[in-house]
Write an enzyme that holds these catalytic residues in place. Structure first.
Site, PDB file in Angstrom:
ATOM      1  N   ASP A 157      -2.478  -1.708  -4.843  1.00 17.18           N
ATOM      2  CA  ASP A 157      -2.053  -1.451  -3.485  1.00 17.18           C
ATOM      3  C   ASP A 157      -0.912  -0.390  -3.129  1.00 17.18           C
ATOM      4  O   ASP A 157      -0.051  -0.599  -4.013  1.00 17.18           O
ATOM      5  CB  ASP A 157      -1.716  -2.605  -2.529  1.00 17.18           C
ATOM      6  CG  ASP A 157      -1.715  -2.229  -1.130  1.00 17.18           C
ATOM      7  OD1 ASP A 157      -0.513  -1.885  -0.741  1.00 17.18           O
ATOM      8  OD2 ASP A 157      -2.824  -2.272  -0.341  1.00 17.18           O
ATOM      9  N   ILE A 158      -1.192   0.683  -2.577  1.00 12.93           N
ATOM     10  CA  ILE A 158      -0.195   1.832  -2.541  1.00 12.93           C
ATOM     11  C   ILE A 158       0.851   1.162  -1.478  1.00 12.93           C
ATOM     12  O   ILE A 158       0.313   0.811  -0.446  1.00 12.93           O
ATOM     13  CB  ILE A 158      -0.830   3.129  -1.905  1.00 12.93           C
ATOM     14  CG1 ILE A 158      -1.940   3.439  -2.903  1.00 12.93           C
ATOM     15  CG2 ILE A 158       0.249   3.946  -1.669  1.00 12.93           C
ATOM     16  CD1 ILE A 158      -2.448   5.038  -2.422  1.00 12.93           C
ATOM     17  N   GLU A 207      -6.416   1.810   0.614  1.00 12.96           N
ATOM     18  CA  GLU A 207      -5.582   2.089  -0.153  1.00 12.96           C
ATOM     19  C   GLU A 207      -5.552   1.291  -1.221  1.00 12.96           C
ATOM     20  O   GLU A 207      -4.591   0.917  -2.063  1.00 12.96           O
ATOM     21  CB  GLU A 207      -4.095   2.320   0.287  1.00 12.96           C
ATOM     22  CG  GLU A 207      -3.267   1.090   0.916  1.00 12.96           C
ATOM     23  CD  GLU A 207      -3.595   0.777   2.245  1.00 12.96           C
ATOM     24  OE1 GLU A 207      -2.929   0.091   2.935  1.00 12.96           O
ATOM     25  OE2 GLU A 207      -4.688   1.198   2.784  1.00 12.96           O
TER      26      GLU A 207
END
Length: 318
Positions: free
Chosen positions: A189-190, A233
């Protein structure tokens, strides 16, 4: 303003592979036959020749041919047996096989089709017929690959999409169960991505997603490994037949490669775009559910977030 190299942020373009780019693997125990076949085809395709049927599967893994031209009658492992093995092996199952046969009787032709042949041609080989049959098989393969890519790829990032997850991964799980091989799954996950979008705008957000996806993909070295955009994301990485050490090596490389992009994110404590990742390594069983496997990796991702982000955390059940 986020510092993103726009030269690598073009929207994903689908494959423009041509017939001239296709590789034909010629398998025949007779050197003279290999020379004749390759001399006919090498003007139009990239040809690789081998005479040992026992090394075909290993060669397929190394060079990923687009077509296998296979002699039916060979010492040791005959072509029909070999074709059956190719169709049962993950990295070669989709490669079309064209048989070279010494006879044209109906029974032999039926046997070739049943073994999984895409086509066959009888000896003595007529050059023009061989070229046209090979072209037809390869053109069909290229069209199928393009359709598959358009169906299974996320256009923004070029990674696989959720549809691929639900249609293709169950097949991979069945293979791992049958072969009793482990599976590594990384959920990524960003970090602080909502804040990134709010600060720099959604256009820069899309560029960021593309850059991160490219960095993740660059860390995969084996053809059977793949990354997908899970949603927003979030990314998923599948590493079949991978140990805990191998999963950690890939996961850490991905975390480091994203930070190495040096994309500015002023709201992040690291002042640049980073990712958090959680992994799970396990031996799939008949009772294993894909949703449960992903949830386990997601739990480890939560731990990585709680521990300060920009890191990989996970565990192995093997």
């Amino acid at each position: 303003m986020a510092k993103i190299d726009t030269s690598v942020l073009q929207p994903h373009s689908f494959s423009d592979k041509t017939l001239a780019d296709c590789r034909v693997l010629i398998v025949d125990d007779e050197e003279a036959s290999r020379l004749v076949l390759s001399s006919v085809l090498e003007e139009f395709f990239q040809c690789t020749c081998i005479g040992d049927s026992a090394s075909v599967i290993r060669t397929c893994e190394q060079i990923q041919p687009d077509l296998i031209l296979l002699d039916v009658n060979m010492p040791g492992k005959d072509g029909l047996t070999l074709c059956g093995e190719l169709k049962q092996t993950t990295h070669s199952a989709a490669i079309p096989v064209m048989f070279i046969t010494g006879g044209g009787d109906a029974a032999l032709q039926d046997t070739c089709w049943e073994a999984g042949a895409s086509d066959f041609i009888a000896k003595p080989v007529v050059a023009s017929t061989l070229i046209h049959r090979v072209k037809n098989v390869l053109q069909s393969k290229l069209r199928l690959e393009l359709i598959s890519e358009m169906t299974f790829r996320d256009q923004l990032t070029g990674l696989y999409n959720r549809y691929y997850l639900t249609t293709e991964i169950p097949t991979m799980l069945k293979h791992l169960i049958r072969e009793q091989q482990p599976l590594g799954v990384i959920m990524m996950d960003i970090d602080n991505f909502k804040g990134f979008n709010d600060t720099y705008g959604h256009v820069e957000g899309d560029k960021c997603l593309h850059a991160v996806a490219t960095a993740l993909k660059s860390c995969l070295r084996r053809p059977q490994d793949f990354a997908m955009r899970y949603g927003g994301e979030e990314f998923l990485v599948f590493l079949p037949n991978t140990s805990q050490e191998g999963c950690e090596t890939v996961g850490n490389a991905m975390v480091e490669s994203v930070q190495a992009l040096h994309i500015t994110n002023s709201i992040s404590p690291y002042k640049e775009v980073t990712v958090s990742a959680g992994y799970i390594v396990m031996q799939p069983e008949h009772s294993s559910k894909l949703e449960d496997i992903i949830n386990q990796a997601d739990e480890q991702l939560y731990e990585a977030k709680a521990a300060g982000k920009n890191r990989l955390i996970g565990r192995s059940h093997c």
